[in-house]
Motif scaffolding. Sequence first.
Motif, PDB file in Angstrom:
ATOM      1  N   SER A 198       0.836  -1.196   0.000  1.00 43.73           N
ATOM      2  CA  SER A 198       0.000   0.000   0.000  1.00 43.73           C
ATOM      3  C   SER A 198       0.867   1.239   0.000  1.00 43.73           C
ATOM      4  N   TYR A 199       0.361   2.262  -0.664  1.00 44.23           N
ATOM      5  CA  TYR A 199       0.937   3.598  -0.607  1.00 44.23           C
ATOM      6  C   TYR A 199      -0.105   4.456   0.106  1.00 44.23           C
ATOM      7  N   ASP A 233      -2.791  -6.459  -3.857  1.00 48.52           N
ATOM      8  CA  ASP A 233      -3.701  -6.928  -2.816  1.00 48.52           C
ATOM      9  C   ASP A 233      -3.699  -8.455  -2.753  1.00 48.52           C
ATOM     10  N   ASP A 234      -2.995  -9.008  -1.766  1.00 54.91           N
ATOM     11  CA  ASP A 234      -2.967 -10.449  -1.506  1.00 54.91           C
ATOM     12  C   ASP A 234      -2.556 -11.247  -2.749  1.00 54.91           C
ATOM     13  N   THR A 284       3.616  -4.448   2.634  1.00 55.42           N
ATOM     14  CA  THR A 284       2.803  -4.181   3.816  1.00 55.42           C
ATOM     15  C   THR A 284       2.507  -5.501   4.520  1.00 55.42           C
ATOM     16  N   GLN A 285       2.230  -6.531   3.731  1.00 50.81           N
ATOM     17  CA  GLN A 285       2.000  -7.885   4.228  1.00 50.81           C
ATOM     18  C   GLN A 285       2.555  -8.874   3.225  1.00 50.81           C
ATOM     19  N   GLY A 286       2.785 -10.104   3.685  1.00 55.39           N
ATOM     20  CA  GLY A 286       3.242 -11.165   2.808  1.00 55.39           C
ATOM     21  C   GLY A 286       4.748 -11.236   2.739  1.00 55.39           C
ATOM     22  N   GLN A 287       5.210 -12.148   1.896  1.00 54.47           N
ATOM     23  CA  GLN A 287       6.655 -12.342   1.793  1.00 54.47           C
ATOM     24  C   GLN A 287       7.059 -12.857   0.426  1.00 54.47           C
ATOM     25  N   VAL A 288       8.351 -12.686   0.134  1.00 55.42           N
ATOM     26  CA  VAL A 288       8.965 -13.210  -1.079  1.00 55.42           C
ATOM     27  C   VAL A 288      10.119 -14.092  -0.634  1.00 55.42           C
ATOM     28  N   THR A 289      10.170 -15.305  -1.148  1.00 50.75           N
ATOM     29  CA  THR A 289      11.281 -16.205  -0.854  1.00 50.75           C
ATOM     30  C   THR A 289      11.870 -16.719  -2.158  1.00 50.75           C
ATOM     31  N   GLY A 290      13.114 -17.155  -2.100  1.00 52.62           N
ATOM     32  CA  GLY A 290      13.768 -17.730  -3.266  1.00 52.62           C
ATOM     33  C   GLY A 290      14.551 -16.753  -4.109  1.00 52.62           C
ATOM     34  N   LEU A 291      14.666 -15.511  -3.652  1.00 51.36           N
ATOM     35  CA  LEU A 291      15.422 -14.504  -4.409  1.00 51.36           C
ATOM     36  C   LEU A 291      16.158 -13.608  -3.436  1.00 51.36           C
ATOM     37  N   ASN A 292      17.459 -13.516  -3.617  1.00 54.27           N
ATOM     38  CA  ASN A 292      18.279 -12.628  -2.800  1.00 54.27           C
ATOM     39  C   ASN A 292      18.439 -11.302  -3.547  1.00 54.27           C
ATOM     40  N   PRO A 293      17.873 -10.209  -3.022  1.00 52.22           N
ATOM     41  CA  PRO A 293      17.975  -8.921  -3.722  1.00 52.22           C
ATOM     42  C   PRO A 293      19.413  -8.493  -4.015  1.00 52.22           C
ATOM     43  N   GLU A 294      20.376  -8.967  -3.245  1.00 51.65           N
ATOM     44  CA  GLU A 294      21.771  -8.600  -3.501  1.00 51.65           C
ATOM     45  C   GLU A 294      22.304  -9.235  -4.779  1.00 51.65           C
ATOM     46  N   HIS A 351       9.772 -16.441 -22.272  1.00 42.11           N
ATOM     47  CA  HIS A 351       9.513 -17.843 -21.947  1.00 42.11           C
ATOM     48  C   HIS A 351       8.143 -18.032 -21.313  1.00 42.11           C
ATOM     49  N   ARG A 352       7.751 -17.074 -20.479  1.00 48.69           N
ATOM     50  CA  ARG A 352       6.446 -17.172 -19.820  1.00 48.69           C
ATOM     51  C   ARG A 352       5.922 -15.782 -19.555  1.00 48.69           C
ATOM     52  N   ILE A 353       4.601 -15.694 -19.447  1.00 48.43           N
ATOM     53  CA  ILE A 353       3.917 -14.433 -19.184  1.00 48.43           C
ATOM     54  C   ILE A 353       3.099 -14.614 -17.916  1.00 48.43           C
ATOM     55  N   ILE A 354       3.237 -13.674 -16.994  1.00 53.25           N
ATOM     56  CA  ILE A 354       2.439 -13.681 -15.773  1.00 53.25           C
ATOM     57  C   ILE A 354       1.598 -12.427 -15.763  1.00 53.25           C
ATOM     58  N   GLN A 355       0.294 -12.613 -15.692  1.00 53.04           N
ATOM     59  CA  GLN A 355      -0.650 -11.495 -15.632  1.00 53.04           C
ATOM     60  C   GLN A 355      -0.713 -10.995 -14.204  1.00 53.04           C
ATOM     61  N   VAL A 356      -0.438  -9.714 -14.005  1.00 52.25           N
ATOM     62  CA  VAL A 356      -0.493  -9.120 -12.662  1.00 52.25           C
ATOM     63  C   VAL A 356      -1.847  -8.463 -12.491  1.00 52.25           C
TER      64      VAL A 356
END
Length: 185
Positions: free
Chosen positions: A10-11, A18-19, A54-64, A180-185
């Motif tokens: 959220s801003y 949203d979820d 704001t909520q949730g998480q991301v795993t499997g990727l190191n931003p560095e 290779h793949r398309i993800i609809q956001v």
Amino acid sequence: MIQVEHLTVSYGDKVALDDVSLTIPLDGITALVGPSGCGKTTLLRVLGGLMAPTQGQVTGLNPEQTAFLFQENRLLPWRTVAQHLTDVAPRHAATPPEEWLSLVELEGEEGAFPAALSGGMARRLALGRCLALGREVLLLDEPFTGVDAQRAQRILQRLKELGKPVILVAHEPRLAENCHRIIQV
């Protein structure tokens, strides 16, 4: 695999994501597509560690391990094309700057300053600078804005040949179709 689980961003009062839950493979080129304002850039920023959800998480990727190409070129007007690449490249880069210039089709422009470049050339320089960082995962926000379709397709093919995972925001349907793949956001 990158796992995005129940991500909300959220801003203030405005909810950008949203979820959202999705899986993004860490190979090939993945295009994030959707209408303007649906949260593609926000998702990319969370993946790159530039924004906390704001909520949730991301795993499997190191931003560095990521290199991030912003929507804005963010070029320094007092630095030449070549300097933009050498300024960010690791000290003992495996790939010389000339190869990145070739990949983004800017050969012969090494001594030019950003003011002398067209909009598409400046965008390609920003992409070349992102590549010169030498990171493992590329996060590209509208990498081909202002770049003609044929050139964008050639550069996209070269990005595929790098063998690195690429996650990009795309508005051009033809460009997204060649990922290779398309993800609809």
